[in-house]
Design a protein around this motif. Sequence first.
Motif, PDB file in Angstrom:
ATOM      1  N   TYR A  62      34.415  27.676 -40.668  1.00 22.74           N
ATOM      2  CA  TYR A  62      35.508  27.653 -41.631  1.00 22.74           C
ATOM      3  C   TYR A  62      36.781  28.068 -40.918  1.00 22.74           C
ATOM      4  CZ  TYR A  62      31.879  27.486 -45.192  1.00 22.74           C
ATOM      5  OH  TYR A  62      30.805  27.120 -45.957  1.00 22.74           O
ATOM      6  N   GLY A  63      37.928  27.547 -41.366  1.00 22.87           N
ATOM      7  CA  GLY A  63      39.218  27.936 -40.822  1.00 22.87           C
ATOM      8  C   GLY A  63      39.706  29.222 -41.459  1.00 22.87           C
ATOM      9  N   ASP A  64      40.857  29.714 -40.984  1.00 20.07           N
ATOM     10  CA  ASP A  64      41.417  30.954 -41.511  1.00 20.07           C
ATOM     11  C   ASP A  64      41.681  30.893 -43.010  1.00 20.07           C
ATOM     12  OD1 ASP A  64      41.376  32.834 -39.524  1.00 20.07           O
ATOM     13  OD2 ASP A  64      43.345  32.308 -38.729  1.00 20.07           O
ATOM     14  N   GLY A  65      42.052  29.738 -43.524  1.00 19.05           N
ATOM     15  CA  GLY A  65      42.319  29.591 -44.954  1.00 19.05           C
ATOM     16  C   GLY A  65      41.057  29.493 -45.791  1.00 19.05           C
ATOM     17  N   GLY A  66      39.900  29.533 -45.161  1.00 12.28           N
ATOM     18  CA  GLY A  66      38.638  29.432 -45.892  1.00 12.28           C
ATOM     19  C   GLY A  66      38.182  28.002 -46.109  1.00 12.28           C
ATOM     20  N   HIS A  67      38.865  27.055 -45.468  1.00  9.66           N
ATOM     21  CA  HIS A  67      38.503  25.641 -45.638  1.00  9.66           C
ATOM     22  C   HIS A  67      37.366  25.278 -44.692  1.00  9.66           C
ATOM     23  CE1 HIS A  67      41.965  25.145 -48.163  1.00  9.66           C
ATOM     24  NE2 HIS A  67      42.725  25.697 -47.223  1.00  9.66           N
ATOM     25  N   PHE A  68      36.390  24.568 -45.220  1.00  5.13           N
ATOM     26  CA  PHE A  68      35.228  24.132 -44.432  1.00  5.13           C
ATOM     27  C   PHE A  68      35.684  23.220 -43.306  1.00  5.13           C
ATOM     28  CE2 PHE A  68      31.799  21.065 -43.659  1.00  5.13           C
ATOM     29  CZ  PHE A  68      30.808  21.933 -43.254  1.00  5.13           C
ATOM     30  N   LYS A  69      35.162  23.459 -42.085  1.00  4.42           N
ATOM     31  CA  LYS A  69      35.517  22.639 -40.925  1.00  4.42           C
ATOM     32  C   LYS A  69      34.349  21.816 -40.418  1.00  4.42           C
ATOM     33  CE  LYS A  69      38.737  24.316 -38.025  1.00  4.42           C
ATOM     34  NZ  LYS A  69      39.240  25.129 -36.938  1.00  4.42           N
ATOM     35  N   ASP A  70      33.181  22.466 -40.239  1.00  8.68           N
ATOM     36  CA  ASP A  70      32.080  21.749 -39.598  1.00  8.68           C
ATOM     37  C   ASP A  70      30.754  22.438 -39.886  1.00  8.68           C
ATOM     38  OD1 ASP A  70      30.858  19.818 -38.069  1.00  8.68           O
ATOM     39  OD2 ASP A  70      31.588  20.556 -36.146  1.00  8.68           O
ATOM     40  N   HIS A  71      29.689  21.657 -39.831  1.00  3.58           N
ATOM     41  CA  HIS A  71      28.322  22.174 -39.938  1.00  3.58           C
ATOM     42  C   HIS A  71      27.487  21.488 -38.862  1.00  3.58           C
ATOM     43  CE1 HIS A  71      24.094  21.744 -41.420  1.00  3.58           C
ATOM     44  NE2 HIS A  71      24.249  23.050 -41.445  1.00  3.58           N
ATOM     45  N   TYR A  72      26.725  22.267 -38.118  1.00  4.42           N
ATOM     46  CA  TYR A  72      25.833  21.708 -37.104  1.00  4.42           C
ATOM     47  C   TYR A  72      24.648  22.640 -36.911  1.00  4.42           C
ATOM     48  CZ  TYR A  72      28.721  24.814 -34.218  1.00  4.42           C
ATOM     49  OH  TYR A  72      29.400  25.879 -33.725  1.00  4.42           O
ATOM     50  N   LYS A  73      23.697  22.182 -36.109  1.00  2.00           N
ATOM     51  CA  LYS A  73      22.470  22.927 -35.882  1.00  2.00           C
ATOM     52  C   LYS A  73      22.302  23.215 -34.390  1.00  2.00           C
ATOM     53  CE  LYS A  73      18.810  22.127 -38.470  1.00  2.00           C
ATOM     54  NZ  LYS A  73      18.220  23.246 -39.101  1.00  2.00           N
ATOM     55  N   VAL A  74      21.954  24.452 -34.072  1.00  2.00           N
ATOM     56  CA  VAL A  74      21.660  24.846 -32.701  1.00  2.00           C
ATOM     57  C   VAL A  74      20.139  24.808 -32.536  1.00  2.00           C
ATOM     58  CG1 VAL A  74      21.755  26.723 -31.028  1.00  2.00           C
ATOM     59  CG2 VAL A  74      23.706  26.293 -32.527  1.00  2.00           C
ATOM     60  N   HIS A  75      19.662  24.032 -31.558  1.00  2.00           N
ATOM     61  CA  HIS A  75      18.217  23.922 -31.339  1.00  2.00           C
ATOM     62  C   HIS A  75      17.741  24.839 -30.223  1.00  2.00           C
ATOM     63  CE1 HIS A  75      17.931  20.544 -34.068  1.00  2.00           C
ATOM     64  NE2 HIS A  75      18.986  20.012 -33.466  1.00  2.00           N
ATOM     65  N   GLU A  76      18.607  25.003 -29.216  1.00  2.00           N
ATOM     66  CA  GLU A  76      18.231  25.837 -28.070  1.00  2.00           C
ATOM     67  C   GLU A  76      19.519  26.369 -27.442  1.00  2.00           C
ATOM     68  OE1 GLU A  76      15.641  25.391 -23.949  1.00  2.00           O
ATOM     69  OE2 GLU A  76      15.615  23.788 -25.440  1.00  2.00           O
ATOM     70  N   PHE A  77      19.552  27.672 -27.169  1.00  2.00           N
ATOM     71  CA  PHE A  77      20.735  28.270 -26.558  1.00  2.00           C
ATOM     72  C   PHE A  77      20.948  27.717 -25.164  1.00  2.00           C
ATOM     73  CE2 PHE A  77      19.723  31.773 -29.586  1.00  2.00           C
ATOM     74  CZ  PHE A  77      20.860  31.619 -30.359  1.00  2.00           C
ATOM     75  N   GLY A  78      22.210  27.502 -24.805  1.00  2.00           N
ATOM     76  CA  GLY A  78      22.550  27.003 -23.486  1.00  2.00           C
ATOM     77  C   GLY A  78      22.465  25.510 -23.377  1.00  2.00           C
ATOM     78  N   LYS A  79      22.102  24.814 -24.444  1.00  2.00           N
ATOM     79  CA  LYS A  79      21.996  23.349 -24.433  1.00  2.00           C
ATOM     80  C   LYS A  79      22.977  22.766 -25.448  1.00  2.00           C
ATOM     81  CE  LYS A  79      18.055  23.308 -22.023  1.00  2.00           C
ATOM     82  NZ  LYS A  79      17.231  22.463 -21.318  1.00  2.00           N
ATOM     83  N   ASP A  80      23.270  21.464 -25.318  1.00  2.00           N
ATOM     84  CA  ASP A  80      24.107  20.790 -26.302  1.00  2.00           C
ATOM     85  C   ASP A  80      23.404  20.828 -27.663  1.00  2.00           C
ATOM     86  OD1 ASP A  80      26.036  20.212 -24.452  1.00  2.00           O
ATOM     87  OD2 ASP A  80      25.249  18.209 -24.013  1.00  2.00           O
ATOM     88  N   HIS A  81      24.216  20.836 -28.710  1.00  2.00           N
ATOM     89  CA  HIS A  81      23.663  20.858 -30.061  1.00  2.00           C
ATOM     90  C   HIS A  81      24.234  19.679 -30.858  1.00  2.00           C
ATOM     91  CE1 HIS A  81      27.138  23.581 -29.755  1.00  2.00           C
ATOM     92  NE2 HIS A  81      27.537  22.970 -30.828  1.00  2.00           N
ATOM     93  N   ASP A  82      23.782  19.556 -32.117  1.00  2.00           N
ATOM     94  CA  ASP A  82      24.172  18.420 -32.964  1.00  2.00           C
ATOM     95  C   ASP A  82      25.560  18.661 -33.563  1.00  2.00           C
ATOM     96  OD1 ASP A  82      21.661  17.434 -32.439  1.00  2.00           O
ATOM     97  OD2 ASP A  82      20.802  18.182 -34.290  1.00  2.00           O
ATOM     98  N   HIS A  83      26.540  18.988 -32.752  1.00  2.00           N
ATOM     99  CA  HIS A  83      27.889  19.284 -33.241  1.00  2.00           C
ATOM    100  C   HIS A  83      28.546  17.993 -33.704  1.00  2.00           C
ATOM    101  CE1 HIS A  83      32.037  20.709 -33.212  1.00  2.00           C
ATOM    102  NE2 HIS A  83      31.501  21.913 -33.354  1.00  2.00           N
ATOM    103  N   GLY A  84      29.092  18.024 -34.946  1.00  2.00           N
ATOM    104  CA  GLY A  84      29.805  16.865 -35.465  1.00  2.00           C
ATOM    105  C   GLY A  84      28.931  15.815 -36.100  1.00  2.00           C
ATOM    106  N   ARG A  85      27.644  16.093 -36.253  1.00  2.00           N
ATOM    107  CA  ARG A  85      26.766  15.088 -36.895  1.00  2.00           C
ATOM    108  C   ARG A  85      26.552  15.425 -38.331  1.00  2.00           C
ATOM    109  NH1 ARG A  85      21.987  14.094 -32.578  1.00  2.00           N
ATOM    110  NH2 ARG A  85      23.336  13.636 -30.858  1.00  2.00           N
TER     111      ARG A  85
END
Length: 86
Positions: free
Chosen positions: A63-86
């Motif tokens: 969420y941004g400073d104004g409380g507006h939703f920005k993004d939702h994603y899932k982390v599968h494993e630390f140190g690896k790419d995740h499903d950002h922006g899907r």
Amino acid sequence: MRIDRYTKTILTLIALLLAVIVLRPILQPQAAMAGGPYGSIQFSYSGGNHAFFDTRSGDVWEYGDGGHFKDHYKVHEFGKDHDHGR
């Protein structure tokens, strides 16, 4: 009426044990444990972004400073790419 040594010993023992029961939470408090539906959620703030991370599922909500939703994603494993922006 005369109180014998046995009665004094038993009453002293009872008083000591009651004192232990009463003082234990004061001297050795239990750690607070978060429960409920939000017990696994962790919060982070960096550079105008608020992020909430669910440690059970790996979901991240930003969420941004104004409380507006920005993004939702899932982390599968630390140190690896995740499903950002899907």
